[in-house]
Write a protein that holds these residues in place. Structure first.
Motif, PDB file in Angstrom:
ATOM      1  N   TRP A  15     -22.577 -24.227  31.222  1.00 42.46           N
ATOM      2  CA  TRP A  15     -21.139 -24.369  30.964  1.00 42.46           C
ATOM      3  C   TRP A  15     -20.397 -24.633  32.279  1.00 42.46           C
ATOM      4  O   TRP A  15     -19.518 -25.494  32.360  1.00 42.46           O
ATOM      5  N   ILE A  16     -20.751 -23.908  33.319  1.00 43.64           N
ATOM      6  CA  ILE A  16     -20.101 -24.079  34.621  1.00 43.64           C
ATOM      7  C   ILE A  16     -20.426 -25.449  35.217  1.00 43.64           C
ATOM      8  O   ILE A  16     -19.533 -26.136  35.748  1.00 43.64           O
ATOM      9  N   THR A  19     -18.456 -28.066  33.414  1.00 43.89           N
ATOM     10  CA  THR A  19     -17.071 -28.030  33.874  1.00 43.89           C
ATOM     11  C   THR A  19     -16.932 -28.721  35.230  1.00 43.89           C
ATOM     12  O   THR A  19     -15.984 -29.483  35.454  1.00 43.89           O
ATOM     13  N   ALA A  30     -10.771 -28.600  34.982  1.00 43.54           N
ATOM     14  CA  ALA A  30     -11.408 -27.282  35.077  1.00 43.54           C
ATOM     15  C   ALA A  30     -10.414 -26.173  34.765  1.00 43.54           C
ATOM     16  O   ALA A  30     -10.747 -25.210  34.077  1.00 43.54           O
ATOM     17  N   SER A  31      -9.198 -26.315  35.258  1.00 39.09           N
ATOM     18  CA  SER A  31      -8.199 -25.272  34.979  1.00 39.09           C
ATOM     19  C   SER A  31      -7.854 -25.234  33.496  1.00 39.09           C
ATOM     20  O   SER A  31      -7.570 -24.164  32.951  1.00 39.09           O
ATOM     21  N   GLU A  33     -10.028 -26.070  31.090  1.00 47.22           N
ATOM     22  CA  GLU A  33     -11.234 -25.546  30.439  1.00 47.22           C
ATOM     23  C   GLU A  33     -11.307 -24.022  30.515  1.00 47.22           C
ATOM     24  O   GLU A  33     -11.703 -23.359  29.565  1.00 47.22           O
ATOM     25  N   TRP A  34     -10.910 -23.455  31.649  1.00 50.81           N
ATOM     26  CA  TRP A  34     -11.012 -22.019  31.848  1.00 50.81           C
ATOM     27  C   TRP A  34      -9.677 -21.283  31.648  1.00 50.81           C
ATOM     28  O   TRP A  34      -9.549 -20.113  32.007  1.00 50.81           O
ATOM     29  N   LEU A  37      -9.093 -17.649  30.022  1.00 47.45           N
ATOM     30  CA  LEU A  37      -9.150 -16.380  30.743  1.00 47.45           C
ATOM     31  C   LEU A  37      -7.768 -15.831  31.092  1.00 47.45           C
ATOM     32  O   LEU A  37      -7.651 -14.701  31.556  1.00 47.45           O
ATOM     33  N   TYR A  78     -12.917 -17.902  23.946  1.00 49.01           N
ATOM     34  CA  TYR A  78     -12.719 -19.331  24.147  1.00 49.01           C
ATOM     35  C   TYR A  78     -12.214 -20.008  22.868  1.00 49.01           C
ATOM     36  O   TYR A  78     -11.276 -20.782  22.893  1.00 49.01           O
TER      37      TYR A  78
END
Length: 85
Positions: A15-16, A19, A30-31, A33-34, A37, A78
């Motif tokens: 996953w990382i 990304t 990326a921001s 995608e995550w 959180l 998620y």
């Protein structure tokens, strides 16, 4: 606990890496995608899922069940975040 932990680590690593590759192609993704959180409602839902699945996983499979419960709770977080978006 070895195989379960290794498999979960491979899933998170994939996953990382996905990304990172997407970030290289399209800067700023990326921001997005995550961002789950930072979603408090999604995090609360994920925490509830972690507690319930963690208890069931521990009772059924011990430490391996706990690893899968934590991975599942991250995926629940998620999914809830993406549903709200």
């Amino acid at each position: 606990m070895g195989p379960a932990l290794l498999t979960a680590a491979v899933i998170v690593a994939a996953w990382i890496i996905r990304t990172a590759v997407t970030e290289l192609r399209h800067p700023g993704t990326a921001s997005v995608e995550w961002a789950f959180l930072r979603d408090t409602r999604a995090l609360a839902t994920g925490a509830a899922a972690a507690c319930l699945l963690g208890l069931l996983g521990w009772l059924r499979a011990g430490a391996e069940g706990l690893v899968w419960a934590l991975l599942a709770s991250v995926l629940v977080t998620y999914a809830v975040s993406k549903l709200r978006a």
